[in-house]
Design a protein around this motif. Structure first.
Motif, PDB file in Angstrom:
ATOM      1  N   UNK A 109       0.839  -1.202   0.000  1.00 49.57           N
ATOM      2  CA  UNK A 109       0.000   0.000   0.000  1.00 49.57           C
ATOM      3  C   UNK A 109       0.876   1.255   0.000  1.00 49.57           C
ATOM      4  N   UNK A 110       1.900   1.270   0.850  1.00 53.02           N
ATOM      5  CA  UNK A 110       2.783   2.442   0.906  1.00 53.02           C
ATOM      6  C   UNK A 110       3.513   2.636  -0.421  1.00 53.02           C
ATOM      7  N   UNK A 111       3.920   1.535  -1.045  1.00 53.71           N
ATOM      8  CA  UNK A 111       4.629   1.647  -2.318  1.00 53.71           C
ATOM      9  C   UNK A 111       3.714   2.193  -3.412  1.00 53.71           C
ATOM     10  N   UNK A 112       2.483   1.698  -3.482  1.00 55.47           N
ATOM     11  CA  UNK A 112       1.561   2.201  -4.496  1.00 55.47           C
ATOM     12  C   UNK A 112       1.239   3.671  -4.222  1.00 55.47           C
ATOM     13  N   UNK A 113       1.120   4.012  -2.946  1.00 55.74           N
ATOM     14  CA  UNK A 113       0.858   5.407  -2.608  1.00 55.74           C
ATOM     15  C   UNK A 113       2.040   6.281  -3.015  1.00 55.74           C
ATOM     16  N   UNK A 114       3.265   5.743  -2.902  1.00 56.10           N
ATOM     17  CA  UNK A 114       4.439   6.503  -3.342  1.00 56.10           C
ATOM     18  C   UNK A 114       4.326   6.808  -4.834  1.00 56.10           C
ATOM     19  N   UNK A 115       3.873   5.817  -5.615  1.00 58.25           N
ATOM     20  CA  UNK A 115       3.696   6.045  -7.051  1.00 58.25           C
ATOM     21  C   UNK A 115       2.664   7.144  -7.287  1.00 58.25           C
TER      22      UNK A 115
END
Ligand SMILES: CC1=C(/C=C/C(C)=C/C=C/C(C)=C/C=O)C(C)(C)CCC1
Ligand SMILES: CC1=C(/C=C/C(C)=C/C=C/C(C)=C/C=O)C(C)(C)CCC1
Lengths: 232, 232
Positions: free
Chosen positions: A50-56
């Motif tokens: 979730x954090x990685x997709x939010x970073x994108x």
């Protein structure tokens, strides 16, 4: 062409802040999957994704904001359509470390999370009356709250022998209640109560994402690491 | 379009140098989390995340410098707003490998680190008188120094049986004292003592980041690896 971040552009600053916060959180949680015991790996990994997709999302949002001076909320809905179901399932597997909740609940939570975001999206685009979309969203959110407080998830938590799980779930539940409430509030203010300036609204959304994605993930890692340490 | 680095552009050269230094440090520390024993993983990971986020900053800073010929210090403040609290917590967890410091201290250090940077940012933007922002920053820094020298962290360190931890903490403390002092000094020179050329100031900031982020992380890894080796 490089767009310079102006020192007075607080909104742009918070986009940058959230971008680096999400990257840091994602990496910490991914590394963390290696430290926690077997059954804790899945919830930690899901929160990391979730954090990685939010970073994108924030990578793009920051760019759009700096060049176009706006950030349509539609981008956020597309991000949430993936991340909110994953977060709901992270809650499911968090409790799953204590005892396996029913499989039917897995599917209900998944579908409700998707419908909640989709309804609002369709309201936005005009496939559905906006107010109807809003109401469906509210109903979905209340259903999820009902499950974590009074449903099977809450029940397993109450019976759990682990104080760490109970403390962790207490905080996760608080995030789902108070942190998530910010989004319908923003929507309400933006749509019904008349225009708030988009930059200010973005700051509030960014703060909400900080609570709901960064803190949410750190709470899961905290509980997982503490439980794994005592397990040995 | 590719901007060529001019051989006479020393500032641009140091931006490139710091960029690759940060990437190297981040990778080394991330790999290192796999070599050290369980309790050392968190401080090493946090130092690695700081280096990674700093690499992202330098990636951008280098680009902005090469294309725009300037690098507003505001970018650094946004980076620090995340990395300084993480570093302060790395100190907390470094000492936490000996004995658990009080939880209240965790929150105090976190809040003070954020306030220290935020005050200065608000001074810059004009939400606060610049001198007031500077003074709040100084007080915050002195508070952190007090905690590591005379507070609970220093006390646990003094009582620690491990010579490696004591040596490591000695050097980390030196970084926080001397390395961190460069930033208020730069600010002071830039604001009060009248203009220094921005390129020169950037070189000094880059040197400071080398000490405070790269050396800081390597000291933590050194202590962690040495302690983990004797633990087996
Ligand atoms: C109730 C309601 C909403 C709720 C949204 C929620 C609860 C979103 C949660 C998002 C999260 C957790 C994002 C972070 O990953 C909408 C769709 C705004 C509008 C309609 C009413
Ligand atoms: C006291 C003081 C400051 C101190 C800043 C410090 C101590 C920054 C540390 C930064 C680090 C460690 C960065 C590397 O990650 C400011 C805000 C410059 C200005 C106001 C006075």
């Amino acid at each position: 062409e490089v767009k310079l971040l102006q020192s007075t552009d607080v909104t742009g600053g918070t986009f940058t802040l959230l971008l680096i916060g999400m990257i840091g959180t994602a990496v910490l949680l991914f590394l963390g999957t290696g430290w926690v015991s077997r059954k804790w790996k899945l919830p930690v990994a899901l929160a990391g994704i979730v954090a990685m997709l939010a970073a994108a999302y924030y990578w793009q949002a920051r760019e759009v904001w700096l060049t176009a001076g706006q950030m349509p909320v539609i981008y956020r809905y597309i991000d949430w359509l993936i991340t909110v179901p994953i977060q709901v399932l992270a809650l499911y597997f968090f409790i799953g470390t204590v005892a396996r909740p029913p499989t039917g609940l897995f599917w209900r939570l998944l579908v409700v999370a998707i419908v909640m975001i989709l309804a609002r999206y369709m309201g936005e685009v005009g496939f559905m009356h906006p107010t109807l979309g809003f109401l469906i969203g509210i109903v979905g959110w209340l259903y999820i709250l009902g499950e974590v407080y009074f449903g099977k998830l809450g029940e397993i938590n109450t019976k759990s022998a682990s104080e760490t799980v109970q403390t962790g779930f207490f905080w996760l539940r608080l995030v789902v209640t108070i942190g998530w409430a910010i989004y319908p509030l923003c929507y309400f203010i933006g749509s019904f109560a008349g225009g708030v300036d988009e930059g200010t609204l973005s700051i509030v959304y960014n703060l909400a994402d900080f609570i709901n994605q960064i803190l949410f993930g750190l709470i899961i890692l905290y509980a997982a690491a503490k439980e794994s340490a005592t397990a040995r």
